[in-house]
Design a protein around this motif. Structure first.
Motif, PDB file in Angstrom:
ATOM      1  N   LYS A 304       1.880  14.353  -4.242  1.00 20.22           N
ATOM      2  CA  LYS A 304       0.604  15.067  -4.248  1.00 20.22           C
ATOM      3  C   LYS A 304      -0.347  14.497  -3.200  1.00 20.22           C
ATOM      4  O   LYS A 304      -1.052  15.242  -2.515  1.00 20.22           O
ATOM      5  CB  LYS A 304      -0.037  14.998  -5.638  1.00 20.22           C
ATOM      6  CG  LYS A 304       0.660  15.866  -6.673  1.00 20.22           C
ATOM      7  CD  LYS A 304      -0.104  15.860  -7.987  1.00 20.22           C
ATOM      8  CE  LYS A 304       0.560  16.785  -9.000  1.00 20.22           C
ATOM      9  NZ  LYS A 304      -0.180  16.830 -10.293  1.00 20.22           N
ATOM     10  N   VAL A 305      -0.362  13.179  -3.075  1.00 18.92           N
ATOM     11  CA  VAL A 305      -1.214  12.525  -2.082  1.00 18.92           C
ATOM     12  C   VAL A 305      -0.786  12.930  -0.672  1.00 18.92           C
ATOM     13  O   VAL A 305      -1.608  13.279   0.184  1.00 18.92           O
ATOM     14  CB  VAL A 305      -1.169  10.991  -2.233  1.00 18.92           C
ATOM     15  CG1 VAL A 305      -1.847  10.300  -1.043  1.00 18.92           C
ATOM     16  CG2 VAL A 305      -1.845  10.564  -3.537  1.00 18.92           C
ATOM     17  N   ALA A 306       0.530  12.897  -0.417  1.00 20.65           N
ATOM     18  CA  ALA A 306       1.052  13.271   0.903  1.00 20.65           C
ATOM     19  C   ALA A 306       0.714  14.730   1.225  1.00 20.65           C
ATOM     20  O   ALA A 306       0.305  15.050   2.346  1.00 20.65           O
ATOM     21  CB  ALA A 306       2.558  13.055   0.952  1.00 20.65           C
ATOM     22  N   ALA A 307       0.866  15.612   0.236  1.00 26.69           N
ATOM     23  CA  ALA A 307       0.566  17.030   0.447  1.00 26.69           C
ATOM     24  C   ALA A 307      -0.917  17.232   0.741  1.00 26.69           C
ATOM     25  O   ALA A 307      -1.289  18.066   1.585  1.00 26.69           O
ATOM     26  CB  ALA A 307       0.979  17.840  -0.779  1.00 26.69           C
ATOM     27  N   LYS A 308      -1.763  16.470   0.054  1.00 34.85           N
ATOM     28  CA  LYS A 308      -3.209  16.566   0.268  1.00 34.85           C
ATOM     29  C   LYS A 308      -3.578  16.122   1.681  1.00 34.85           C
ATOM     30  O   LYS A 308      -4.415  16.749   2.350  1.00 34.85           O
ATOM     31  CB  LYS A 308      -3.940  15.695  -0.761  1.00 34.85           C
ATOM     32  CG  LYS A 308      -5.459  15.807  -0.708  1.00 34.85           C
ATOM     33  CD  LYS A 308      -5.943  17.178  -1.131  1.00 34.85           C
ATOM     34  CE  LYS A 308      -7.461  17.224  -1.206  1.00 34.85           C
ATOM     35  NZ  LYS A 308      -7.951  18.590  -1.529  1.00 34.85           N
ATOM     36  N   ILE A 309      -2.946  15.054   2.156  1.00 37.63           N
ATOM     37  CA  ILE A 309      -3.218  14.566   3.513  1.00 37.63           C
ATOM     38  C   ILE A 309      -2.813  15.621   4.541  1.00 37.63           C
ATOM     39  O   ILE A 309      -3.561  15.921   5.480  1.00 37.63           O
ATOM     40  CB  ILE A 309      -2.467  13.242   3.780  1.00 37.63           C
ATOM     41  CG1 ILE A 309      -3.058  12.116   2.923  1.00 37.63           C
ATOM     42  CG2 ILE A 309      -2.538  12.869   5.256  1.00 37.63           C
ATOM     43  CD1 ILE A 309      -2.254  10.837   2.959  1.00 37.63           C
ATOM     44  N   ARG A 310      -1.637  16.213   4.355  1.00 38.89           N
ATOM     45  CA  ARG A 310      -1.167  17.251   5.289  1.00 38.89           C
ATOM     46  C   ARG A 310      -2.115  18.452   5.284  1.00 38.89           C
ATOM     47  O   ARG A 310      -2.425  19.021   6.326  1.00 38.89           O
ATOM     48  CB  ARG A 310       0.253  17.706   4.925  1.00 38.89           C
ATOM     49  CG  ARG A 310       1.303  16.614   5.058  1.00 38.89           C
ATOM     50  CD  ARG A 310       2.713  17.199   5.073  1.00 38.89           C
ATOM     51  NE  ARG A 310       3.029  17.950   3.856  1.00 38.89           N
ATOM     52  CZ  ARG A 310       3.524  17.433   2.757  1.00 38.89           C
ATOM     53  NH1 ARG A 310       3.746  16.128   2.685  1.00 38.89           N
ATOM     54  NH2 ARG A 310       3.816  18.202   1.712  1.00 38.89           N
ATOM     55  N   GLU A 311      -2.589  18.794   4.098  1.00 40.22           N
ATOM     56  CA  GLU A 311      -3.511  19.922   3.967  1.00 40.22           C
ATOM     57  C   GLU A 311      -4.826  19.645   4.684  1.00 40.22           C
ATOM     58  O   GLU A 311      -5.359  20.504   5.394  1.00 40.22           O
ATOM     59  CB  GLU A 311      -3.774  20.187   2.483  1.00 40.22           C
ATOM     60  CG  GLU A 311      -4.682  21.382   2.213  1.00 40.22           C
ATOM     61  CD  GLU A 311      -4.989  21.542   0.731  1.00 40.22           C
ATOM     62  OE1 GLU A 311      -6.076  22.046   0.418  1.00 40.22           O
ATOM     63  OE2 GLU A 311      -4.149  21.137  -0.102  1.00 40.22           O
ATOM     64  N   GLN A 312      -5.351  18.427   4.536  1.00 39.50           N
ATOM     65  CA  GLN A 312      -6.616  18.073   5.178  1.00 39.50           C
ATOM     66  C   GLN A 312      -6.487  18.040   6.703  1.00 39.50           C
ATOM     67  O   GLN A 312      -7.456  18.258   7.424  1.00 39.50           O
ATOM     68  CB  GLN A 312      -7.114  16.731   4.645  1.00 39.50           C
ATOM     69  CG  GLN A 312      -7.599  16.801   3.201  1.00 39.50           C
ATOM     70  CD  GLN A 312      -8.027  15.449   2.654  1.00 39.50           C
ATOM     71  OE1 GLN A 312      -7.683  14.402   3.214  1.00 39.50           O
ATOM     72  NE2 GLN A 312      -8.759  15.452   1.556  1.00 39.50           N
ATOM     73  N   MET A 313      -5.280  17.758   7.184  1.00 38.75           N
ATOM     74  CA  MET A 313      -5.049  17.772   8.629  1.00 38.75           C
ATOM     75  C   MET A 313      -4.866  19.198   9.163  1.00 38.75           C
ATOM     76  O   MET A 313      -4.834  19.417  10.370  1.00 38.75           O
ATOM     77  CB  MET A 313      -3.802  16.937   8.968  1.00 38.75           C
ATOM     78  CG  MET A 313      -3.948  15.448   8.696  1.00 38.75           C
ATOM     79  SD  MET A 313      -2.372  14.555   8.894  1.00 38.75           S
ATOM     80  CE  MET A 313      -2.142  14.656  10.660  1.00 38.75           C
ATOM     81  N   GLY A 314      -4.703  20.146   8.256  1.00 33.57           N
ATOM     82  CA  GLY A 314      -4.455  21.526   8.649  1.00 33.57           C
ATOM     83  C   GLY A 314      -2.989  21.815   8.848  1.00 33.57           C
ATOM     84  O   GLY A 314      -2.610  22.865   9.373  1.00 33.57           O
ATOM     85  N   LEU A 315      -2.130  20.879   8.425  1.00 32.96           N
ATOM     86  CA  LEU A 315      -0.694  21.003   8.670  1.00 32.96           C
ATOM     87  C   LEU A 315       0.093  21.259   7.392  1.00 32.96           C
ATOM     88  O   LEU A 315       1.292  20.998   7.319  1.00 32.96           O
ATOM     89  CB  LEU A 315      -0.172  19.732   9.357  1.00 32.96           C
ATOM     90  CG  LEU A 315      -0.843  19.381  10.693  1.00 32.96           C
ATOM     91  CD1 LEU A 315      -0.249  18.101  11.266  1.00 32.96           C
ATOM     92  CD2 LEU A 315      -0.694  20.526  11.690  1.00 32.96           C
ATOM     93  N   GLY A 316      -0.573  21.790   6.391  1.00 32.70           N
ATOM     94  CA  GLY A 316       0.092  22.038   5.116  1.00 32.70           C
ATOM     95  C   GLY A 316       1.171  23.099   5.176  1.00 32.70           C
ATOM     96  O   GLY A 316       2.072  23.116   4.330  1.00 32.70           O
ATOM     97  N   SER A 317       1.101  23.992   6.166  1.00 30.01           N
ATOM     98  CA  SER A 317       2.091  25.070   6.271  1.00 30.01           C
ATOM     99  C   SER A 317       3.167  24.788   7.319  1.00 30.01           C
ATOM    100  O   SER A 317       4.062  25.605   7.527  1.00 30.01           O
ATOM    101  CB  SER A 317       1.386  26.389   6.625  1.00 30.01           C
ATOM    102  OG  SER A 317       0.442  26.741   5.636  1.00 30.01           O
ATOM    103  N   ALA A 318       3.043  23.656   8.004  1.00 26.82           N
ATOM    104  CA  ALA A 318       3.976  23.356   9.108  1.00 26.82           C
ATOM    105  C   ALA A 318       5.378  23.045   8.586  1.00 26.82           C
ATOM    106  O   ALA A 318       5.546  22.399   7.555  1.00 26.82           O
ATOM    107  CB  ALA A 318       3.459  22.197   9.937  1.00 26.82           C
TER     108      ALA A 318
END
Length: 562
Positions: A304-318
């Motif tokens: 969940k933490v890793a997913a949140k970091i990716r989301e905040q970077m704008g890379l959640g869909s990459a």
């Protein structure tokens, strides 16, 4: 505007895997999905969108205006500016008019701009968004026509609205694939830039084949923010968008970068080592490494933490992340892997359309490699360790320079890359340095700086590094600290670097061991001419500029150069 008969016929005849021109693909999408989104350009917080039909319509207008000047076929037309939708449309229009596109880095100085325009004999220059227009304003070339893109503070002899106020081209021209499509001037880390000549065949072969190699489709979204004047962005982003039909998104400014990435939600994301390091530092500024490591180690919570970091970077869909232009520290790749971002390194040059190797699919056991050769690319290691490459996407030569062209190709037509490397039993290629960067110390021993620099970069407080030492008793390292590191005390930084120095030296042969580390307070940048436009260190410029510092006498292993 309805498609003319010529465009319809072209669109219907293109086989799925054909190597055709970008124009033929434009006509295809213009016919098949005219109102579908192609590009998004943010301007003052609002977004201008361009459909495939709108893109083709504008390109036809620009092409018509260009042809009205009656330039001979093959005339070179230049584009100077940051990435924008207008950059891409103008690039298309230049080819539609039968001319050759000559991109210039937005960060280029007066001398480079003047050299390229004069060397390529460009009668017209498109000027786009620039952080500083001083350099281009000071360039005086008789009869040069300048056309400004539709953004504030761009000064040109013709405005965008004036230039496109014309009836669009009524035909759908298709170039001969053997014709020259573009001349891309290298960033010139040493000497004047060289004009790398690519035909439609050479550069489009790479762009088309990248779709299969990277599994790119029209459902993908990608940010275009690395310089379009650079071969990687040109081939793997701009040209690939024509062949795949994907959506392109642009950045308004450095300040809006995160906002614009989040708006795009890219499925493919390409960056360079220095920017990946900045992303890492941004995360650690909010979540210190010790706490991050603890959270990632907890089952369920870590994901969940890793997913949140990716989301905040704008890379959640990459689904694919890549790095190129320069070596990235294996430790950086491993750090991102822990938060679910698997950075695949790739390697290529302007001279081979940035299409040499790829580390897709990502493998943890191959971190440190630049990947395997793409299909259709043959790579070998010469007797002196040089990586040499043969492929359909190799350039046809350097513009107006037969001597350098002859020197860069072997007798059997392999491209001499200047990179030194090795290939493992699985076909993965590893770069061990640049042949021209290898130097000899006072003891007559040769030192290859790249592997040592990579080890130093594993310390996250190090942002830029250059190992040098020609005619010194031992090599030394010059470095610049990250912004976050500068918030620490000098004592803590000194201690951290001393530990790094000890660790790095323990794995080096005696003649390679670093005598000291010198810390520079001034950042190495494009503006102070210490980095190329693609953020590579200008080693020889640094060595010359800081010669007295390099050759100075010091008592300490860690030296602060104020």
């Amino acid at each position: 505007m309805p498609l003319n008969k010529e465009a319809k016929e072209i669109a219907n005849l293109i086989p799925v895997d054909a190597i055709v021109s970008p124009l033929e693909m434009l006509y295809k999408w213009e016919k098949e999905k005219p109102t579908q989104h192609y590009m998004s350009q943010p301007v003052k917080g609002e977004v201008r969108t361009f459909t495939w039909q709108q893109t083709a319509q504008l390109a036809r207008k620009i092409a018509a205006r260009l042809k009205s000047y009656n330039y001979p076929k093959g005339t070179r037309i230049a584009i100077l500016g940051k990435n924008t939708a207008e950059w891409v449309i103008s690039d298309l229009a230049i080819t539609m008019a039968g001319y050759v596109s000559v991109p210039i880095f937005a960060t280029a100085g007066h001398d480079t701009i003047k050299y390229v325009l004069e060397h390529a004999e460009c009668p017209l220059l498109f000027i786009g968004k620039l952080d500083d227009n001083t350099a281009v304003k000071s360039v005086e070339i008789p009869n040069l026509i300048t056309v400004g893109f539709p953004y504030d503070s761009i000064e040109a002899s013709l405005s965008w609205d004036e230039f496109i106020n014309i009836k669009p081209l009524s035909t759908s021209p298709v170039p001969d694939m053997n014709d020259i499509m573009t001349i891309i001037y290298t960033s010139g880390s040493t000497g004047q830039p060289k004009g790398v000549v690519h035909t439609y065949n050479t550069i489009c072969w790479a762009a088309r084949n990248s779709l299969t190699a990277l599994s790119v489709s029209e459902n993908d979204r990608i940010m275009s923010y690395l310089p379009l004047a650079h071969i990687t962005e040109r081939v793997l982003v701009e040209l690939a968008s024509f062949y795949s039909g994907l959506s392109l998104y642009f950045v308004e400014s450095l300040e809006t970068f995160t906002r614009d990435v989040k708006a795009c939600q890219p499925t493919l994301f390409i960056s360079v080592p220095r920017l990946w390091t900045k992303f890492q530092m941004g995360v650690l500024a909010k979540l210190p490494q010790k706490k991050l490591s603890f959270l990632l180690s907890i089952p369920f919570v870590g994901k969940k933490v890793a997913a949140k970091i990716r989301e905040q970077m704008g890379l959640g869909s990459a689904r694919l992340w890549a790095s190129g232009s320069a070596p990235i520290a294996p430790a950086t790749i491993e750090w991102f892997h822990k938060i679910g971002i698997d950075i695949s390194e790739g390697w290529g040059m302007t001279e081979n359309s940035a299409y040499g190797t790829s580390s897709v699919p990502f493998r943890t056991d191959k971190i440190g490699a630049i990947g395997k050769a793409y299909d259709g690319v043959d790579i070998r290691i010469a007797e002196d360790g040089e990586i040499q490459v043969s492929s359909p996407c190799n350039m046809i030569g350097y513009y107006k320079d037969q001597e350098k062209t002859s020197g860069v190709f072997t007798n059997d037509n392999y491209l001499r890359t200047g990179d030194k490397g090795k290939i493992d039993s699985d076909g993965y290629v590893y770069i061990t340095g640049r042949l021209k960067d290898i130097f000899k110390t006072e003891k007559g021993k040769y030192v290859t700086p790249a592997p040592i620099e990579s080890k130093l970069m594993e310390n996250p407080i190090v942002e830029q590094v250059c190992v040098t030492g020609t005619n010194l008793p031992q090599p030394i390292a010059l470095l610049v600290l990250s912004e976050e590191a500068l918030k620490q005390s000098k004592d803590l930084i000194t201690q951290s670097l001393q530990e790094t120095l000890t660790q790095v030296n323990s794995n080096l042969e005696s003649h390679q061991q670093l005598d000291r580390i010198i810390i520079f307070s001034e950042e190495w940048s494009i503006e102070n001419d210490l980095l190329t436009p693609t953020l590579k260190v200008k080693r020889h410029v640094i060595e010359e500029k800081f010669k007295s510092v390099i050759e100075g006498s010091y008592n300490d292993n860690i030296v602060w150069n104020s």
